[in-house]
Design an enzyme around this catalytic site. Structure first.
Site, PDB file in Angstrom:
ATOM      1  N   GLY A  35     -54.258  -2.606 -29.248  1.00  0.00           N
ATOM      2  CA  GLY A  35     -53.387  -1.613 -28.613  1.00  0.00           C
ATOM      3  C   GLY A  35     -53.365  -0.267 -29.314  1.00  0.00           C
ATOM      4  N   GLU A  36     -53.911  -0.173 -30.527  1.00  0.00           N
ATOM      5  CA  GLU A  36     -53.953   1.124 -31.198  1.00  0.00           C
ATOM      6  C   GLU A  36     -54.933   2.027 -30.450  1.00  0.00           C
ATOM      7  OE1 GLU A  36     -54.807   0.627 -35.325  1.00  0.00           O
ATOM      8  OE2 GLU A  36     -52.934  -0.455 -35.708  1.00  0.00           O
ATOM      9  N   HIS A 127     -31.618  17.461 -19.999  1.00  0.00           N
ATOM     10  CA  HIS A 127     -30.443  16.731 -19.538  1.00  0.00           C
ATOM     11  C   HIS A 127     -29.128  17.427 -19.924  1.00  0.00           C
ATOM     12  CE1 HIS A 127     -28.011  13.376 -18.436  1.00  0.00           C
ATOM     13  NE2 HIS A 127     -27.598  13.204 -19.664  1.00  0.00           N
ATOM     14  N   LYS A 193     -18.445   9.637 -11.697  1.00  0.00           N
ATOM     15  CA  LYS A 193     -19.251   8.453 -12.093  1.00  0.00           C
ATOM     16  C   LYS A 193     -18.726   7.844 -13.388  1.00  0.00           C
ATOM     17  CE  LYS A 193     -23.651   8.722 -13.987  1.00  0.00           C
ATOM     18  NZ  LYS A 193     -25.088   8.997 -13.906  1.00  0.00           N
ATOM     19  N   ARG A 195     -19.759   4.891 -16.200  1.00  0.00           N
ATOM     20  CA  ARG A 195     -20.838   3.967 -16.589  1.00  0.00           C
ATOM     21  C   ARG A 195     -20.340   3.063 -17.708  1.00  0.00           C
ATOM     22  NH1 ARG A 195     -26.642   3.951 -16.351  1.00  0.00           N
ATOM     23  NH2 ARG A 195     -26.877   6.085 -15.606  1.00  0.00           N
ATOM     24  N   ASP A 228     -29.511  16.550  -9.125  1.00  0.00           N
ATOM     25  CA  ASP A 228     -29.466  15.845 -10.409  1.00  0.00           C
ATOM     26  C   ASP A 228     -30.691  16.224 -11.228  1.00  0.00           C
ATOM     27  OD1 ASP A 228     -28.370  14.251 -12.330  1.00  0.00           O
ATOM     28  OD2 ASP A 228     -28.385  12.402 -11.161  1.00  0.00           O
ATOM     29  N   GLY A 234     -32.220   4.957  -9.804  1.00  0.00           N
ATOM     30  CA  GLY A 234     -31.749   5.378  -8.476  1.00  0.00           C
ATOM     31  C   GLY A 234     -30.282   5.030  -8.246  1.00  0.00           C
ATOM     32  N   GLY A 235     -29.698   4.269  -9.196  1.00  0.00           N
ATOM     33  CA  GLY A 235     -28.321   3.809  -9.037  1.00  0.00           C
ATOM     34  C   GLY A 235     -27.344   4.953  -8.801  1.00  0.00           C
TER      35      GLY A 235
HETATM   36  C1  R5P Z   1     -27.191  10.980 -16.013  1.00  0.00           C
HETATM   37  O1  R5P Z   1     -26.312  11.563 -16.629  1.00  0.00           O
HETATM   38  C2  R5P Z   1     -28.335  11.690 -15.383  1.00  0.00           C
HETATM   39  O2  R5P Z   1     -28.043  13.018 -15.080  1.00  0.00           O
HETATM   40  C3  R5P Z   1     -28.815  10.966 -14.146  1.00  0.00           C
HETATM   41  O3  R5P Z   1     -27.793  10.983 -13.189  1.00  0.00           O
HETATM   42  C4  R5P Z   1     -29.145   9.539 -14.468  1.00  0.00           C
HETATM   43  O4  R5P Z   1     -29.865   9.456 -15.646  1.00  0.00           O
HETATM   44  C5  R5P Z   1     -29.909   8.904 -13.345  1.00  0.00           C
HETATM   45  O5  R5P Z   1     -30.196   7.574 -13.716  1.00  0.00           O
HETATM   46  P1  R5P Z   1     -30.230   6.433 -12.636  1.00  0.00           P
HETATM   47  O6  R5P Z   1     -31.153   6.869 -11.542  1.00  0.00           O
HETATM   48  O7  R5P Z   1     -30.752   5.245 -13.393  1.00  0.00           O
HETATM   49  O8  R5P Z   1     -28.834   6.211 -12.173  1.00  0.00           O
END
Ligand code: R5P
Length: 307
Positions: A35-36, A127, A193, A195, A228, A234-235
């Site tokens: 794998g290297e 981010h 949201k 988490r 975003d 996609g959650g």
């Molecule tokens: C979170 O703070 C980011 O801005 C995105 O909303 C997040 O990372 C998206 O991740 P996922 O599609 O797994 O919900």
């Protein structure tokens, strides 16, 4: 100038090289049975300004190592300057300690990158607003928001009063306000949201109207435009869109810069209440992850303009 590519996103690299009228410099790459990997440049870089393009999305660690090896080979071969273009910067969500005992993974990656003697780094839509401060080398931070704004104008043409921008979480407020400014003050709201930091499970059940003067009654029959920085599982986007639909929005469009698309996100997005998903090519979407509701916009010109 000589341009090299890691293996993560050759299509974007080709598009950037085309905009510049340059040919890609080849690299021989060999993966040993364990794998290297071994990198060998196949072009002369002595006293040259050099550019490496590598998105550090899945497989994240492998893509980072490949980038470090290419940068090391360039430096050792006499390149005058090194520019690392990292359209998607992996580990950027671990930009601080969320729970005691964690590492700040992004800081680790940046320290490794800087130890490769890079002169400049180019990234897109980070981010959080504090990430640029982690870099000691010059950083160019580009944004896909202006590109998205042009598409949103087309979607809202003739009925701009019916469109409302939505951030799926509080972390996206800066982004949504910037987009609103690009769109002459288009109204914005956010879904709330939560988490669970241990399980990663997401909950999106309410809308925050802040002091916008909007209320539930203003959403009926409107177009929601979710913005975003990335879609991974996609959650976030799917749950936010579900709530928006329940609240009475007619159409739902999504704009996210980085199509990380882990797990079964493509299928979830396609089966969701979302009408269309716009992403960019910072991360290559492999054939098997392309779905009918998806449209990919290119950031290649924006990057080429910085070289
Ligand atoms: C979170 O703070 C980011 O801005 C995105 O909303 C997040 O990372 C998206 O991740 P996922 O599609 O797994 O919900």
């Amino acid at each position: 100038m000589k341009i090299f590519s890691g293996s993560s996103n050759p299509e974007l690299t080709d598009a950037i090289a085309n905009h510049l009228g340059l040919k890609l410099s080849p690299i021989e790459q060999f993966v040993f049975p364990d794998g290297e990997r071994r990198i060998k440049l196949q072009d002369d870089v002595v006293d040259q300004d050099t550019v490496v393009i590598q998105s550090t999305a899945t497989p994240v660690d492998q893509n980072y190592v490949e980038l470090f090896l290419i940068l090391d080979a360039l430096k050792r071969s006499g390149a005058r300057t090194l520019t690392a273009i990292i359209p998607y910067l992996g580990y950027q969500r671990q930009d601080h300690i969320f729970r005691d005992g964690e590492s700040v993974s992004l800081q680790v990656m940046i320290r490794l990158l800087e130890s490769m003697h890079v002169d400049r780094v180019i990234v897109l839509d980070l981010h959080s607003i504090k990430i640029p401060e982690f870099f000691k080398v010059p950083l160019v931070h580009l944004s896909a928001l202006p590109l998205f704004a042009e598409e949103i104008k087309k979607l809202a043409r003739g009925s701009a009063e019916k469109a409302i921008l939505v951030s799926p979480d509080m972390g996206g407020l800066r982004r949504i306000k910037e987009m609103s400014e690009l769109l002459d003050g288009m109204p914005w709201i956010a879904t709330v949201k939560d988490r669970d930091l241990d399980t990663g499970k997401i909950n999106i059940e309410t809308i925050d109207y802040f002091d916008t003067g909007l209320s539930d009654a203003d959403l009926k029959g409107k177009k929601a435009i979710l913005i975003d920085d990335m879609i991974s599982s996609g959650g976030t986007i799917v749950l936010a869109a579900k709530l928006l639909k329940e609240k009475g929005f007619n159409e739902i469009y999504v704009f996210a810069t980085h199509a990380v698309f882990s797990d079964h996100s493509s299928a979830h997005l396609q089966e969701s209440v979302i009408d269309k998903v716009f992403v960019t090519d910072t991360v290559l979407v492999p054939e098997e992850k392309i779905f009918p509701k998806l449209e990919v916009l290119s950031v290649s010109k924006m990057i080429a303009d910085k070289l």
